[in-house]
Structure formats: structure tokens, C-alpha cells
Scaffold this motif. Structure first.
Motif, PDB file in Angstrom:
ATOM      1  N   ALA A 194       0.809  -1.360  -0.008  1.00 58.73           N
ATOM      2  CA  ALA A 194      -0.074   0.047   0.029  1.00 58.73           C
ATOM      3  C   ALA A 194       0.835   1.306   0.086  1.00 58.73           C
ATOM      4  CB  ALA A 194      -0.885   0.258   1.265  1.00 58.73           C
ATOM      5  N   PRO A 195       1.718   1.329  -0.789  1.00 57.40           N
ATOM      6  CA  PRO A 195       2.585   2.441  -1.059  1.00 57.40           C
ATOM      7  C   PRO A 195       2.110   3.886  -0.829  1.00 57.40           C
ATOM      8  CG  PRO A 195       2.498   1.546  -3.342  1.00 57.40           C
ATOM      9  CD  PRO A 195       1.864   0.597  -1.958  1.00 57.40           C
ATOM     10  N   GLU A 196       0.956   3.951  -1.519  1.00 57.06           N
ATOM     11  CA  GLU A 196       0.117   5.387  -1.504  1.00 57.06           C
ATOM     12  C   GLU A 196      -0.318   5.710   0.039  1.00 57.06           C
ATOM     13  OE1 GLU A 196      -3.095   2.458  -1.397  1.00 57.06           O
ATOM     14  OE2 GLU A 196      -0.985   2.329  -2.471  1.00 57.06           O
ATOM     15  N   ARG A 197      -0.213   4.950   0.865  1.00 60.73           N
ATOM     16  CA  ARG A 197      -0.730   5.192   2.363  1.00 60.73           C
ATOM     17  C   ARG A 197       0.649   5.517   3.249  1.00 60.73           C
ATOM     18  NH1 ARG A 197      -5.679   1.595   4.274  1.00 60.73           N
ATOM     19  NH2 ARG A 197      -5.695   3.213   5.685  1.00 60.73           N
ATOM     20  N   ALA A 198       1.780   5.051   2.705  1.00 56.45           N
ATOM     21  CA  ALA A 198       3.065   5.045   3.682  1.00 56.45           C
ATOM     22  C   ALA A 198       3.528   6.510   3.412  1.00 56.45           C
ATOM     23  CB  ALA A 198       3.963   4.119   3.524  1.00 56.45           C
ATOM     24  N   LEU A 199       3.655   7.195   4.588  1.00 64.33           N
ATOM     25  CA  LEU A 199       4.359   8.373   4.520  1.00 64.33           C
ATOM     26  C   LEU A 199       5.903   8.273   4.636  1.00 64.33           C
ATOM     27  CD1 LEU A 199       2.128  10.562   6.848  1.00 64.33           C
ATOM     28  CD2 LEU A 199       2.316  10.973   4.431  1.00 64.33           C
ATOM     29  N   SER A 200       6.113   7.274   5.807  1.00 62.84           N
ATOM     30  CA  SER A 200       7.828   7.089   5.701  1.00 62.84           C
ATOM     31  C   SER A 200       7.590   5.706   6.394  1.00 62.84           C
ATOM     32  CB  SER A 200       8.315   7.744   6.511  1.00 62.84           C
ATOM     33  OG  SER A 200       8.006   7.902   8.063  1.00 62.84           O
ATOM     34  N   LEU A 201       8.715   4.961   6.253  1.00 63.37           N
ATOM     35  CA  LEU A 201       8.822   3.654   6.911  1.00 63.37           C
ATOM     36  C   LEU A 201      10.224   3.832   7.711  1.00 63.37           C
ATOM     37  CD1 LEU A 201       8.444   0.552   7.108  1.00 63.37           C
ATOM     38  CD2 LEU A 201       9.617   0.426   4.863  1.00 63.37           C
ATOM     39  N   LEU A 202      10.146   3.243   8.988  1.00 62.99           N
ATOM     40  CA  LEU A 202      11.501   3.105   9.822  1.00 62.99           C
ATOM     41  C   LEU A 202      11.423   1.641  10.320  1.00 62.99           C
ATOM     42  CD1 LEU A 202      12.907   5.091  12.530  1.00 62.99           C
ATOM     43  CD2 LEU A 202      12.678   2.710  12.898  1.00 62.99           C
ATOM     44  N   MET A 203      12.461   0.702   9.955  1.00 68.22           N
ATOM     45  CA  MET A 203      12.681  -0.539   9.999  1.00 68.22           C
ATOM     46  C   MET A 203      13.823  -0.655  11.093  1.00 68.22           C
ATOM     47  SD  MET A 203      12.658  -2.113   6.346  1.00 68.22           S
ATOM     48  CE  MET A 203      12.547  -4.098   6.859  1.00 68.22           C
ATOM     49  N   LEU A 227      14.243   4.636   6.830  1.00 68.16           N
ATOM     50  CA  LEU A 227      15.195   4.556   7.547  1.00 68.16           C
ATOM     51  C   LEU A 227      15.374   2.977   8.172  1.00 68.16           C
ATOM     52  CD1 LEU A 227      17.668   5.926   8.987  1.00 68.16           C
ATOM     53  CD2 LEU A 227      16.296   5.987  11.205  1.00 68.16           C
ATOM     54  N   VAL A 228      16.803   2.411   7.857  1.00 71.64           N
ATOM     55  CA  VAL A 228      16.999   1.036   7.987  1.00 71.64           C
ATOM     56  C   VAL A 228      17.860   1.289   9.499  1.00 71.64           C
ATOM     57  CG1 VAL A 228      18.338  -0.884   7.602  1.00 71.64           C
ATOM     58  CG2 VAL A 228      16.827   0.342   5.773  1.00 71.64           C
ATOM     59  N   LEU A 229      17.260   0.983  10.677  1.00 74.12           N
ATOM     60  CA  LEU A 229      17.725   1.503  11.923  1.00 74.12           C
ATOM     61  C   LEU A 229      18.189  -0.090  12.304  1.00 74.12           C
ATOM     62  CD1 LEU A 229      18.557   3.111  14.335  1.00 74.12           C
ATOM     63  CD2 LEU A 229      16.247   2.714  15.156  1.00 74.12           C
ATOM     64  N   ALA A 230      19.552  -0.142  12.480  1.00 74.43           N
ATOM     65  CA  ALA A 230      20.191  -1.442  12.849  1.00 74.43           C
ATOM     66  C   ALA A 230      20.787  -1.125  14.463  1.00 74.43           C
ATOM     67  CB  ALA A 230      21.547  -1.673  12.009  1.00 74.43           C
ATOM     68  N   SER A 231      20.902  -2.494  14.987  1.00 74.29           N
ATOM     69  CA  SER A 231      21.429  -2.541  16.289  1.00 74.29           C
ATOM     70  C   SER A 231      22.972  -2.960  16.085  1.00 74.29           C
ATOM     71  CB  SER A 231      20.913  -3.639  17.124  1.00 74.29           C
ATOM     72  OG  SER A 231      19.827  -2.771  17.883  1.00 74.29           O
ATOM     73  N   SER A 235      18.005  -2.709  -1.379  1.00 74.43           N
ATOM     74  CA  SER A 235      16.766  -2.944  -2.055  1.00 74.43           C
ATOM     75  C   SER A 235      15.713  -1.780  -2.138  1.00 74.43           C
ATOM     76  CB  SER A 235      16.414  -4.196  -1.589  1.00 74.43           C
ATOM     77  OG  SER A 235      17.289  -5.290  -1.794  1.00 74.43           O
ATOM     78  N   ILE A 236      15.777  -0.882  -0.981  1.00 76.47           N
ATOM     79  CA  ILE A 236      14.870   0.217  -1.085  1.00 76.47           C
ATOM     80  C   ILE A 236      15.284   1.544  -1.369  1.00 76.47           C
ATOM     81  CG2 ILE A 236      13.394   1.129   0.671  1.00 76.47           C
ATOM     82  CD1 ILE A 236      13.869  -1.045   2.473  1.00 76.47           C
ATOM     83  N   THR A 237      14.554   1.929  -2.427  1.00 73.60           N
ATOM     84  CA  THR A 237      14.937   3.429  -3.122  1.00 73.60           C
ATOM     85  C   THR A 237      15.181   4.440  -1.872  1.00 73.60           C
ATOM     86  OG1 THR A 237      13.954   2.769  -5.208  1.00 73.60           O
ATOM     87  CG2 THR A 237      14.347   5.077  -4.975  1.00 73.60           C
ATOM     88  N   ASN A 238      16.222   5.105  -2.043  1.00 68.69           N
ATOM     89  CA  ASN A 238      16.576   6.323  -1.199  1.00 68.69           C
ATOM     90  C   ASN A 238      16.386   5.986   0.285  1.00 68.69           C
ATOM     91  OD1 ASN A 238      16.856   8.131  -3.401  1.00 68.69           O
ATOM     92  ND2 ASN A 238      14.636   8.334  -3.336  1.00 68.69           N
ATOM     93  N   ALA A 239      16.819   4.618   0.784  1.00 73.31           N
ATOM     94  CA  ALA A 239      17.063   4.033   2.217  1.00 73.31           C
ATOM     95  C   ALA A 239      18.071   4.712   2.786  1.00 73.31           C
ATOM     96  CB  ALA A 239      16.838   2.611   2.345  1.00 73.31           C
ATOM     97  N   GLN A 240      17.967   5.238   3.990  1.00 72.14           N
ATOM     98  CA  GLN A 240      19.102   5.805   5.029  1.00 72.14           C
ATOM     99  C   GLN A 240      19.259   4.791   5.891  1.00 72.14           C
ATOM    100  OE1 GLN A 240      17.985   9.592   6.572  1.00 72.14           O
ATOM    101  NE2 GLN A 240      16.472   9.844   4.907  1.00 72.14           N
ATOM    102  N   TYR A 241      20.511   4.735   6.561  1.00 75.53           N
ATOM    103  CA  TYR A 241      20.914   3.998   7.496  1.00 75.53           C
ATOM    104  C   TYR A 241      21.358   4.612   8.888  1.00 75.53           C
ATOM    105  CZ  TYR A 241      23.931   0.352   9.803  1.00 75.53           C
ATOM    106  OH  TYR A 241      24.346  -0.468  10.700  1.00 75.53           O
ATOM    107  N   ALA A 242      20.910   4.045  10.028  1.00 69.35           N
ATOM    108  CA  ALA A 242      21.371   4.491  11.111  1.00 69.35           C
ATOM    109  C   ALA A 242      21.524   3.335  12.277  1.00 69.35           C
ATOM    110  CB  ALA A 242      20.533   5.454  11.788  1.00 69.35           C
ATOM    111  N   GLU A 243      22.365   3.563  13.347  1.00 70.81           N
ATOM    112  CA  GLU A 243      22.545   2.434  14.074  1.00 70.81           C
ATOM    113  C   GLU A 243      22.620   2.933  15.614  1.00 70.81           C
ATOM    114  OE1 GLU A 243      25.813  -0.326  12.622  1.00 70.81           O
ATOM    115  OE2 GLU A 243      27.058   0.822  14.364  1.00 70.81           O
TER     116      GLU A 243
END
Length: 281
Positions: A110-119, A213-217, A234-242
Motif C-alpha cells: 500500500a505504497p500510497e498510504r505510507a508517509l515513511s518507513l522505519l525498520m 530509515l534502516v535502523l540497525a543494532s 533494495s529500497i530506493t533512497n533508504a537511509q541507515y542509522a545504528e
């Protein structure tokens, strides 16, 4: 607490969720064996400027379902059903562990509904080592149910917490943590872990258009770094943080964990929207 119903692959479910605050919507998706209470602290920090929705997906908390096998699509359908019932057309998605995978599935379908995604601590596909770990979890959970033991809870700090926890905690304090975990492990944790075993987002991640945002430990011994790298690729314009914690960062370092989430959400929300909500009586 609010409730709504949804039809899953194995039958109906009555979903429990909390809705708190006003402003742009954020849906929080908990991890395996947890529940919406995992997000109580973060909700308190967000509710002055966001509408925060936290649900119990099947197997957790106050949600009641058919009691049979679950699929990743089922759990994503539950998130969408809660969003619909809460009147949320568009929303930010924040997920931890299995919750991150569920959130990614929602963002992809449902990409039209997601404003942002933090994993946080999410992954692309369950590999052989992860599957072996999940099989071990299921064995512990079944033995605990049969013999009234708490082996799964004893394993959780060993699996989930990083070096900072073990440097600071005394043996008696760790026992207290284990006892607390014993009291909150979701009754359907084994069913949720079977979903963990089935994860494969390989063909779906390219559909995600939301800023991510791909948030890793840094000390995650469950989800290898290669999985985080695959998510970013794999995700367009994904950022990384830890965060400087183990897989269980929400419990090990809630302040640091919350700060990463809040910083990302605020950066994705126009200041005028936040200012408007904060100015309302």
C-alpha cells in the motif's frame, strides 16, 4: 482500547489497538512475543504532536483470532485494518524486528498510504541460521508451556541485549529482568515465530516508495549486518542509522532507541504541521 475485526487466511480476528494524541499519524508495530505495551514510552514522547496508533497483532495482548497458523500477509492486513478503523488515510510506519518486516510489507503493498518507513532490526529473508534460531525458540516455548518453565525468557537477554547491558547488570538484576519478561511474553509467541521463519521480502522491497530509515543494532546477534545492507540496497533512497545495543534495543536502551525514531519522524514531517498541532488547545 479500541477494537476492529478483519478476516485472515485462517479465520476472523478481533484486533485491539490504542490511539493516542493528535497530528500526523504514526503506526507502531511490535516485535515477536511482545505487544502494543512495548511502545508505551515512545507513545508518551510522540503524542503531543502525532496521532499514535499501537496494535496487538495476532498472538499478542488483547487481540483474539482463530488460533491457527498465521502468515505475514495476515499480520500486514491487521495493520491496514487498524489504520482503516482509526480513520488514517496516510501514516508513518515504525516497526521493530518482525514488526519491521510487517511494516515493510504494508509499505510495499500500500505504497500510497505510507508517509515513511522505519525498520529496526528488520531483515529481507530468513536464512538458515536465523531459521535454526527460530526453531529453537519454538522448542523452548513449547517446553515452557508443557512443563511450566521459563527457558524462553531466560534466553531472551542472552539473545537480545548487547555488551553495555552485560557490563552494567548484576546477576540478581538480570534475574529480575527475566522474571519481568516471563510475565509479558505473548501467548501466541510460537505462532508469531513461525511467521519469522517464513519471511521473504526479496521481491517486495523494490515496491517501497516511502522515505525509509534502516535502523540497525550494532550488537544484533539475531539479524546479521548483511541483512541490513540488503535492505538499504533494495529500497530506493533508504537511509541507515545504528544504535549501540543488541537486537532488543527497545528494552536495552529505550532513550537512544526513541531518539533515533523521533529524529527521523520529525525530519519527515513538515514543521508547519507539527507547529499547528502543538498550537492547538
Amino acid at each position: 482500547m479500541h477494537t476492529t475485526t478483519v478476516r485472515l487466511s485462517g479465520g476472523p480476528a478481533t484486533l485491539a489497538y490504542d490511539r493516542t494524541g493528535t497530528g500526523p499519524a504514526v503506526i507502531l508495530v511490535h516485535g515477536t512475543a511482545a505487544g502494543r505495551a512495548q511502545w508505551t514510552g515512545l507513545t508518551a514522547e510522540l503524542a503531543d504532536r502525532y496521532t499514535v496508533v499501537a496494535l496487538d497483532y495476532s498472538g499478542s495482548g488483547d487481540t483474539v483470532d482463530h488460533g491457527g497458523p498465521l502468515t505475514l500477509a495476515d499480520l500486514a492486513a491487521e495493520v491496514r485494518a487498524v489504520a482503516d478503523h482509526a480513520g488514517l488515510d496516510r501514516f508513518h510506519l515504525v516497526g521493530h524486528s518482525l514488526g519491521a518486516v510487517i511494516a515493510a510489507y504494508v509499505a510495499a503493498t500500500a505504497p500510497e498510504r505510507a508517509l515513511s518507513l522505519l525498520m529496526h532490526a528488520g531483515w529481507v529473508r530468513t536464512d538458515t541460521r536465523m531459521d535454526a534460531e527460530f526453531r529453537y525458540w519454538i522448542s523452548l516455548l513449547h517446553n515452557d508451556a508443557r512443563y511450566n518453565t521459563n527457558s524462553f525468557a531466560q534466553m531472551l537477554p542472552l539473545m537480545a541485549f548487547g555488551p553495555l547491558y552485560w557490563k552494567q547488570v548484576e546477576a540478581e538484576e538480570n534475574i529480575a529482568v527475566v522474571n519481568q519478561l516471563t510475565s509479558v511474553i505473548a501467548p501466541g509467541a510460537d505462532r508469531q515465530t513461525e511467521v519469522d521463519r517464513s519471511v521473504d521480502l526479496t521481491d517486495m522491497l523494490g515496491r517501497i516508495t516511502a522515505p525509509t530509515l534502516v535502523l540497525a543494532s550494532a550488537h544484533d546477534r539475531l539479524v546479521p549486518a548483511e541483512q541490513q545492507q540488503q535492505l538499504i540496497a533494495s529500497i530506493t533512497n533508504a537511509q541507515y542509522a545504528e544504535v549501540d545495543a543488541g537486537h532488543g534495543a527497545p528494552g536495552e536502551d529505550p532513550d537512544g532507541f526513541h531518539a533515533k525514531i523521533i529524529g527521523f519522524l520529525d525530519s519527515r514531517t513538515p514543521h508547519c504541521e507539527l507547529a499547528t498541532e502543538q498550537a492547538e488547545p
